[in-house]
Scaffold this motif. Sequence first.
Motif, PDB file in Angstrom:
ATOM      1  N   ALA A 160       0.836  -1.195   0.000  1.00 58.10           N
ATOM      2  CA  ALA A 160       0.000   0.000   0.000  1.00 58.10           C
ATOM      3  C   ALA A 160       0.874   1.248   0.000  1.00 58.10           C
ATOM      4  CB  ALA A 160      -0.922  -0.001   1.216  1.00 58.10           C
ATOM      5  N   THR A 161       0.314   2.349  -0.448  1.00 56.40           N
ATOM      6  CA  THR A 161       1.099   3.580  -0.607  1.00 56.40           C
ATOM      7  C   THR A 161       0.849   4.597   0.498  1.00 56.40           C
ATOM      8  OG1 THR A 161      -0.635   4.505  -2.009  1.00 56.40           O
ATOM      9  CG2 THR A 161       1.158   3.316  -3.104  1.00 56.40           C
ATOM     10  N   GLN A 162      -0.118   4.361   1.358  1.00 56.84           N
ATOM     11  CA  GLN A 162      -0.433   5.300   2.421  1.00 56.84           C
ATOM     12  C   GLN A 162      -0.136   4.674   3.784  1.00 56.84           C
ATOM     13  OE1 GLN A 162      -1.327   8.453   2.196  1.00 56.84           O
ATOM     14  NE2 GLN A 162      -1.415   8.429  -0.055  1.00 56.84           N
ATOM     15  N   GLN A 163       0.048   5.510   4.782  1.00 58.91           N
ATOM     16  CA  GLN A 163       0.323   5.027   6.136  1.00 58.91           C
ATOM     17  C   GLN A 163      -0.843   4.173   6.622  1.00 58.91           C
ATOM     18  OE1 GLN A 163       1.708   7.980   8.891  1.00 58.91           O
ATOM     19  NE2 GLN A 163       0.932   6.844  10.668  1.00 58.91           N
ATOM     20  N   LEU A 164      -0.515   3.003   7.155  1.00 59.68           N
ATOM     21  CA  LEU A 164      -1.529   2.019   7.538  1.00 59.68           C
ATOM     22  C   LEU A 164      -2.077   2.316   8.932  1.00 59.68           C
ATOM     23  CD1 LEU A 164      -2.892  -0.697   6.686  1.00 59.68           C
ATOM     24  CD2 LEU A 164      -1.046  -1.856   7.928  1.00 59.68           C
ATOM     25  N   GLU A 165      -3.399   2.170   9.085  1.00 57.94           N
ATOM     26  CA  GLU A 165      -4.056   2.344  10.383  1.00 57.94           C
ATOM     27  C   GLU A 165      -4.634   1.037  10.910  1.00 57.94           C
ATOM     28  OE1 GLU A 165      -4.322   5.052  12.323  1.00 57.94           O
ATOM     29  OE2 GLU A 165      -3.089   6.258  10.967  1.00 57.94           O
ATOM     30  N   SER A 166      -5.298   0.259  10.035  1.00 59.91           N
ATOM     31  CA  SER A 166      -5.899  -0.993  10.489  1.00 59.91           C
ATOM     32  C   SER A 166      -6.130  -1.906   9.290  1.00 59.91           C
ATOM     33  CB  SER A 166      -7.232  -0.747  11.215  1.00 59.91           C
ATOM     34  OG  SER A 166      -8.246  -0.362  10.303  1.00 59.91           O
ATOM     35  N   MET A 167      -6.434  -3.194   9.578  1.00 56.67           N
ATOM     36  CA  MET A 167      -6.745  -4.172   8.528  1.00 56.67           C
ATOM     37  C   MET A 167      -7.926  -5.021   8.962  1.00 56.67           C
ATOM     38  SD  MET A 167      -2.974  -5.617   7.445  1.00 56.67           S
ATOM     39  CE  MET A 167      -2.808  -6.449   9.026  1.00 56.67           C
ATOM     40  N   TRP A 168      -8.588  -5.620   7.953  1.00 58.38           N
ATOM     41  CA  TRP A 168      -9.680  -6.563   8.229  1.00 58.38           C
ATOM     42  C   TRP A 168      -9.644  -7.647   7.164  1.00 58.38           C
ATOM     43  CZ3 TRP A 168     -12.755  -7.736  12.105  1.00 58.38           C
ATOM     44  CH2 TRP A 168     -13.850  -8.585  11.875  1.00 58.38           C
ATOM     45  N   TRP A 169      -9.594  -8.905   7.594  1.00 57.18           N
ATOM     46  CA  TRP A 169      -9.606 -10.051   6.689  1.00 57.18           C
ATOM     47  C   TRP A 169     -11.042 -10.551   6.607  1.00 57.18           C
ATOM     48  CZ3 TRP A 169      -4.538 -13.228   6.605  1.00 57.18           C
ATOM     49  CH2 TRP A 169      -4.463 -13.966   5.409  1.00 57.18           C
ATOM     50  N   THR A 170     -11.616 -10.537   5.411  1.00 61.56           N
ATOM     51  CA  THR A 170     -13.021 -10.918   5.260  1.00 61.56           C
ATOM     52  C   THR A 170     -13.233 -12.375   5.616  1.00 61.56           C
ATOM     53  OG1 THR A 170     -12.687 -11.413   2.905  1.00 61.56           O
ATOM     54  CG2 THR A 170     -13.415  -9.177   3.488  1.00 61.56           C
ATOM     55  N   GLU A 171     -14.477 -12.710   5.976  1.00 63.01           N
ATOM     56  CA  GLU A 171     -14.769 -14.030   6.528  1.00 63.01           C
ATOM     57  C   GLU A 171     -14.513 -15.162   5.537  1.00 63.01           C
ATOM     58  OE1 GLU A 171     -18.542 -14.411   8.357  1.00 63.01           O
ATOM     59  OE2 GLU A 171     -18.007 -13.154  10.071  1.00 63.01           O
ATOM     60  N   ASP A 172     -14.616 -14.895   4.237  1.00 61.31           N
ATOM     61  CA  ASP A 172     -14.351 -15.947   3.254  1.00 61.31           C
ATOM     62  C   ASP A 172     -12.862 -16.098   2.973  1.00 61.31           C
ATOM     63  OD1 ASP A 172     -13.814 -13.642   1.857  1.00 61.31           O
ATOM     64  OD2 ASP A 172     -15.354 -13.958   0.326  1.00 61.31           O
ATOM     65  N   GLY A 173     -12.043 -15.259   3.573  1.00 57.84           N
ATOM     66  CA  GLY A 173     -10.602 -15.329   3.385  1.00 57.84           C
ATOM     67  C   GLY A 173     -10.117 -14.802   2.053  1.00 57.84           C
ATOM     68  N   GLY A 174     -10.999 -14.274   1.236  1.00 54.59           N
ATOM     69  CA  GLY A 174     -10.627 -13.890  -0.114  1.00 54.59           C
ATOM     70  C   GLY A 174     -10.121 -12.471  -0.256  1.00 54.59           C
ATOM     71  N   HIS A 175     -10.375 -11.602   0.715  1.00 56.61           N
ATOM     72  CA  HIS A 175      -9.978 -10.206   0.579  1.00 56.61           C
ATOM     73  C   HIS A 175      -9.477  -9.651   1.917  1.00 56.61           C
ATOM     74  CE1 HIS A 175     -12.738 -10.805  -2.851  1.00 56.61           C
ATOM     75  NE2 HIS A 175     -11.980  -9.907  -3.466  1.00 56.61           N
ATOM     76  N   ILE A 176      -8.645  -8.637   1.812  1.00 55.77           N
ATOM     77  CA  ILE A 176      -8.166  -7.876   2.967  1.00 55.77           C
ATOM     78  C   ILE A 176      -8.515  -6.414   2.741  1.00 55.77           C
ATOM     79  CG2 ILE A 176      -6.116  -7.036   4.177  1.00 55.77           C
ATOM     80  CD1 ILE A 176      -4.843  -9.755   3.757  1.00 55.77           C
ATOM     81  N   LEU A 177      -9.116  -5.801   3.763  1.00 52.89           N
ATOM     82  CA  LEU A 177      -9.399  -4.371   3.727  1.00 52.89           C
ATOM     83  C   LEU A 177      -8.367  -3.654   4.584  1.00 52.89           C
ATOM     84  CD1 LEU A 177     -12.204  -5.586   2.808  1.00 52.89           C
ATOM     85  CD2 LEU A 177     -13.236  -3.553   3.855  1.00 52.89           C
ATOM     86  N   SER A 178      -7.829  -2.576   4.065  1.00 52.61           N
ATOM     87  CA  SER A 178      -6.877  -1.766   4.825  1.00 52.61           C
ATOM     88  C   SER A 178      -7.385  -0.341   4.886  1.00 52.61           C
ATOM     89  CB  SER A 178      -5.490  -1.804   4.168  1.00 52.61           C
ATOM     90  OG  SER A 178      -5.528  -1.267   2.855  1.00 52.61           O
ATOM     91  N   SER A 179      -7.232   0.290   6.069  1.00 50.69           N
ATOM     92  CA  SER A 179      -7.615   1.692   6.218  1.00 50.69           C
ATOM     93  C   SER A 179      -6.367   2.506   6.475  1.00 50.69           C
ATOM     94  CB  SER A 179      -8.622   1.861   7.356  1.00 50.69           C
ATOM     95  OG  SER A 179      -8.035   1.550   8.601  1.00 50.69           O
ATOM     96  N   HIS A 180      -6.414   3.796   6.067  1.00 49.51           N
ATOM     97  CA  HIS A 180      -5.184   4.575   6.036  1.00 49.51           C
ATOM     98  C   HIS A 180      -5.372   5.962   6.639  1.00 49.51           C
ATOM     99  CE1 HIS A 180      -3.322   1.506   3.463  1.00 49.51           C
ATOM    100  NE2 HIS A 180      -4.526   1.407   2.901  1.00 49.51           N
ATOM    101  N   SER A 181      -4.237   6.641   6.817  1.00 53.47           N
ATOM    102  CA  SER A 181      -4.208   7.919   7.523  1.00 53.47           C
ATOM    103  C   SER A 181      -4.840   9.049   6.736  1.00 53.47           C
ATOM    104  CB  SER A 181      -2.764   8.280   7.876  1.00 53.47           C
ATOM    105  OG  SER A 181      -1.979   8.389   6.692  1.00 53.47           O
ATOM    106  N   ASP A 182      -5.046   8.888   5.432  1.00 52.22           N
ATOM    107  CA  ASP A 182      -5.628   9.961   4.623  1.00 52.22           C
ATOM    108  C   ASP A 182      -7.141   9.861   4.509  1.00 52.22           C
ATOM    109  OD1 ASP A 182      -5.733   7.693   3.085  1.00 52.22           O
ATOM    110  OD2 ASP A 182      -5.073   8.678   1.232  1.00 52.22           O
ATOM    111  N   GLY A 183      -7.776   8.977   5.312  1.00 53.64           N
ATOM    112  CA  GLY A 183      -9.230   8.830   5.264  1.00 53.64           C
ATOM    113  C   GLY A 183      -9.713   7.872   4.196  1.00 53.64           C
ATOM    114  N   SER A 184      -8.804   7.076   3.600  1.00 56.08           N
ATOM    115  CA  SER A 184      -9.186   6.118   2.560  1.00 56.08           C
ATOM    116  C   SER A 184      -9.143   4.696   3.102  1.00 56.08           C
ATOM    117  CB  SER A 184      -8.240   6.232   1.362  1.00 56.08           C
ATOM    118  OG  SER A 184      -6.926   5.806   1.725  1.00 56.08           O
ATOM    119  N   TYR A 185      -9.824   3.796   2.389  1.00 56.44           N
ATOM    120  CA  TYR A 185      -9.680   2.363   2.654  1.00 56.44           C
ATOM    121  C   TYR A 185      -9.531   1.655   1.317  1.00 56.44           C
ATOM    122  CZ  TYR A 185     -14.598   1.530   1.397  1.00 56.44           C
ATOM    123  OH  TYR A 185     -15.795   1.433   0.727  1.00 56.44           O
ATOM    124  N   CYS A 186      -8.829   0.535   1.329  1.00 53.73           N
ATOM    125  CA  CYS A 186      -8.532  -0.218   0.116  1.00 53.73           C
ATOM    126  C   CYS A 186      -8.978  -1.663   0.280  1.00 53.73           C
ATOM    127  CB  CYS A 186      -7.040  -0.169  -0.214  1.00 53.73           C
ATOM    128  SG  CYS A 186      -6.362   1.492  -0.331  1.00 53.73           S
TER     129      CYS A 186
END
Length: 873
Positions: A242-268
Amino acid sequence: MFVGFATYEAPGPLVAVRMKRFRRHGQESQRDRLKQELFQFNKTVEHGFPHQPSALGYSPSLQLLAIGTRSGAIKLYPSVSLTAAFSYGAPGVEFMGLHDENAAVTQVHFLPFQLELVTLLDDNSLHMWTLRAHKGLSELLEIGRFTLTGPPGYDLLLLGTEGGHVFVVEVPGFRELEERNISLDQVANSVPEDYIGRRNLEHVETLQENPIDPNQVVIGYGRGLMVIWDLERHEAVQHIPATQQLESMWWTEDGGHILSSHSDGSYCRWTVGGESTKDEEEKSDIPYGHFPCKAISKIIQLPTAEGPPFLLFSGGMPRASYGDRHCISVIHSKTHVALDFTSRIIDFFVIQDDPLHTGDPGALVVLVEEELVVIDLQTEGWPVIQTPYLVPLHSSAITCSHHVSAIPLKLWERLLAAGQLQSTHYSKKPWPITGGQNLGQDPPQRDLLLTGHEDGTVRFWDASGVCLYPMYKLSTAGVFHTDADPNDNMNQSSEGEWPPFRKVGCFDPYSDDPRLGVQKIHLCKYSGYLTVAGTAGQILVLELNDEAAEQTVEAKIVDLLQGQEGFRWKGHTRLDVREDPVLFPPGFQPFALVQCQPPAVVTALTLHSEWKLSIKKSLRQSFRRIRRSRVSLRKHHVNNAAKEANARLEAELAEMELAPVQRKIEARSSDDSFTGLVRTLYFADTFLSDSSHNSASLWAGTNGGSVFAYMIRMPSVEHRADEPVTAHPAKEIQLMHRAPVVGIVVLDGHGAPLPEPLEVAHDLARSPAMQASHHLLVVSEEQFKVFTLPKVSSKMKLKLTALDGSRVRRVGMAWFGSSRAEDYGESGLVVLTNQGDLIVVSLPAIKLQVQHPCIRREDVLQEIQKSLEGEPT
């Protein structure tokens, strides 16, 4: 008892002293045994919301909630029966543990399917706690601790550090598995060189376990790099740069995706799979626009059986416009709400329907700095679920309190009914945290705690057991015109507003009008009369009504300055009473309003519902005559007598806080400021003029150590409406040291305190003994002193300040029953000192019985009241 005490006080020859010592030995040994049967002090519970919460933990398998605080406390909350709470006041169960280290709890984690939890402190220490049964009771015990040498699932605990390392610790044994640790060098060697050249890995920000493969974890580093690590193969399987400072992560229940939230107010959103993400484009979203936004500190995504998933995240607000808001956004399908809290968010989690923490999201649990809020995610509109515990006492700043015990069942049920009508906006869903079972017995009696608040409300709490449960709320603001809009609704947001804010929670630190602040409360549990006095000189008298009523409340103006020339009030103005009829909901409704002029703060309040007295002109004039006489005696001390008297009177009336300051034991000067402030009021039917005729009386104690007694003459019942109630000065006492008088009690012929109004009429107390002489007990900050009546001569005293330097802050009466003999008990004074000690003084001999440290010196409250029907605890 009086004879023996008098012998001890009286001077006598040496042989008399020897006799006293001989008798005292046997008496004291017997008295010591009796003390053990009468007085037992055990601190059992702390009411109120935890101070400065810092961490939140939840066990989906056991349905238990834990909260850690900055002071190192850990509190565990199982379930509570709402039905029992409404019907009988049965409390829930609360467990508390305290770390030896004075360090803040930063994380709390439960072990799955086990009554064990791990706490992490900010001094890098780990602690293991468990619930164990001991002699039929459960206790929260610390069973182990572990400390890492650097800053800081199931059988394994992974600890990320500031240095970028990940330590693997076996639990519950707290044994470090060195061969399984993940070093920074191992991760760095696996990362593509082009990424390492661009930035450093930095600290470990967050760790997440693969929900379908416990051998995989994702390590999130502060600069944005995320590495999926295989614990069995001990190697990296995927890198997510990722290109932005990391704040938190979440691994979805099916194991297929990871969500990341960042210091600029975005999530990926990132796809998991393969050994590289070069071909996988980053899917980024900034929920609240393209202007600079605050960081999204935590993000969660949960699926539903039918329809799109729930997305929840904290933060992300536009920095310039709403950077001071504390929000959690909930997005599901076309519904998007920004839950707006009034204090800082500590943490949150979602409870799902299935016991294994799967299924549709059921409730959102949010811990903020001042309260716990639970949102129903399955009911339209996402209403709040009423909390059976952890309700903040200080939702508005507490200004006074009043405790009443042994509430009659009828009054209790009427209060509950009125309170339930105020709870219709809450969700109908039951409390979702259901772990544990309350095996405690029902409380032996019904107790009420009334708290007065800065916003003009009086809140009624079920104080019968461990948890304080809110029963009913009275608002006095509706009687007056204020700056607040009565149609304001915290739960409504303007249509089309962006972000879509919705106020949630009951904590509101702001007051629309400080004049509404409640200063004194008195409730008569037998008549149902309630008196509430406020900051701007308003005194409301209310009665309980089961039906709504529309009525006009007329104010009776009481002029405090008749005959006082040249006085100019510089304080706040009085509240304007509504002239139009006001619709009052079921509950306490006002039927009388007294407004003091000038609108000075009410400093003392008492109610005698059996006599049904109100303030009359003769009594006010008597107070004014005494005040003017005291002021005139001081005129020779100043050059400008009128100016000095006015200045003192204005300061006395305008003074808002009555907390006494620390003073030397020497006698105070009569010129001390605020000596005229009335600190306590007391009604009594006793002997004032002679020893053969008793009469109604009113006693007033002042801040300057004076006690004034007034004889009250009441016409017969048939002439009560035509003839006035008059009051005439009868007695005056001036304490030598001029210490503030904080309590007044009249003792009957048997040395027992006079019963409360209507207590004898309801066959709940014996009629007072009127044959023998009565005595007056005056409690000042420094000592307890007994006077005979009606002559008002000093008989005995007990010094407090001269002995250990402590001072009386609050005093109340209590009945102590013997733990061995049901038919024996004693009345006593319960005293809270400025040192935080709780003292019991016997009556009528005023001897110190027990003294226990109760609370810290810095936490001494300005209110303490003990019930008249106390338990032997």
